[in-house]
Design a protein around this motif. Structure first.
Motif, PDB file in Angstrom:
ATOM      1  N   GLU A 268       0.860  -1.183   0.000  1.00  0.00           N
ATOM      2  CA  GLU A 268       0.000   0.000   0.000  1.00  0.00           C
ATOM      3  C   GLU A 268       0.896   1.233   0.000  1.00  0.00           C
ATOM      4  N   PRO A 269       0.372   2.402  -0.338  1.00  0.00           N
ATOM      5  CA  PRO A 269       1.234   3.579  -0.488  1.00  0.00           C
ATOM      6  C   PRO A 269       2.139   3.870   0.720  1.00  0.00           C
ATOM      7  N   GLY A 270       1.701   3.605   1.930  1.00  0.00           N
ATOM      8  CA  GLY A 270       2.521   3.895   3.100  1.00  0.00           C
ATOM      9  C   GLY A 270       3.548   2.825   3.430  1.00  0.00           C
ATOM     10  N   HIS A 271       3.464   1.671   2.799  1.00  0.00           N
ATOM     11  CA  HIS A 271       4.357   0.559   3.142  1.00  0.00           C
ATOM     12  C   HIS A 271       4.383  -0.424   1.978  1.00  0.00           C
ATOM     13  N   TYR A 272       5.488  -0.456   1.283  1.00  0.00           N
ATOM     14  CA  TYR A 272       5.578  -1.324   0.109  1.00  0.00           C
ATOM     15  C   TYR A 272       7.030  -1.594  -0.247  1.00  0.00           C
ATOM     16  N   ILE A 273       7.236  -2.526  -1.171  1.00  0.00           N
ATOM     17  CA  ILE A 273       8.570  -2.849  -1.673  1.00  0.00           C
ATOM     18  C   ILE A 273       8.843  -1.950  -2.881  1.00  0.00           C
ATOM     19  N   GLU A 274       9.934  -1.182  -2.803  1.00  0.00           N
ATOM     20  CA  GLU A 274      10.229  -0.185  -3.843  1.00  0.00           C
ATOM     21  C   GLU A 274      10.910  -0.782  -5.071  1.00  0.00           C
ATOM     22  N   PHE A 275      11.810  -1.754  -4.845  1.00  0.00           N
ATOM     23  CA  PHE A 275      12.475  -2.379  -5.991  1.00  0.00           C
ATOM     24  C   PHE A 275      13.087  -3.710  -5.597  1.00  0.00           C
ATOM     25  N   ILE A 276      13.422  -4.495  -6.606  1.00  0.00           N
ATOM     26  CA  ILE A 276      14.163  -5.739  -6.426  1.00  0.00           C
ATOM     27  C   ILE A 276      15.350  -5.692  -7.378  1.00  0.00           C
ATOM     28  N   ASP A 277      16.547  -5.917  -6.851  1.00  0.00           N
ATOM     29  CA  ASP A 277      17.775  -5.976  -7.645  1.00  0.00           C
ATOM     30  C   ASP A 277      18.297  -7.407  -7.662  1.00  0.00           C
ATOM     31  N   LEU A 278      18.967  -7.762  -8.748  1.00  0.00           N
ATOM     32  CA  LEU A 278      19.630  -9.073  -8.833  1.00  0.00           C
ATOM     33  C   LEU A 278      21.103  -8.866  -9.149  1.00  0.00           C
TER      34      LEU A 278
END
Ligand SMILES: [Fe+2]
Length: 132
Positions: free
Chosen positions: A66-76
């Motif tokens: 949700e806008p207040g708490h979320y995963i911003e990105f995933i890097d490999l």
């Protein structure tokens, strides 16, 4: 009287220092279960051949989205070599990625990093072997 509502979001400052990792895989906290990037990949691949990798954040315990708490990105990364980044959007994308890789070598582990806007960066990794 103003109709603006101010929302204070509390973040965990200590979690933003460095990269967080699970301390004990057999006794994970709820925070660790929600943030560990879980990698699904073959144990062994052939040099130069495409193979599929999936990274799931929240596989062990669902993470908020949700806008207040979320995963911003995933890097490999292939050990310390950058491979890709997938940027995510709160509520519109799920913190699960599938991508095809083609490696000619790896010295170490396949590593996934994710960043939660409230709980910092987290690493998950798996062993993978590249054969001729
Ligand atoms: Fe989080």
């Amino acid at each position: 009287m103003s109709s603006n509502v101010m929302t204070t979001v509390k973040c965990e400052k200590d979690l933003f220092c460095g990269v967080n990792m699970v301390k004990d895989l057999d006794n994970m906290t709820d925070l660790e279960k929600k943030h560990l990037p879980v990698i699904t990949a073959p144990k062994s691949v052939r040099k130069g051949e495409c193979f599929e990798v999936m990274v799931e954040v929240g596989k062990l315990m669902q993470h908020p989205n949700e806008p207040g708490h979320y995963i911003e990105f995933i890097d490999l990364y292939a050990d310390h070599t950058y491979l890709t980044r997938v940027d995510l959007t709160a509520g519109r994308t799920c913190p699960i990625i599938k991508i095809c890789l083609s490696l000619d070598h790896i010295h170490g582990k396949l590593r996934a990093y994710e960043r939660c806007n409230l709980h910092g960066a987290w690493e998950g990794h798996t062993e993978i072997e590249v054969t001729d």
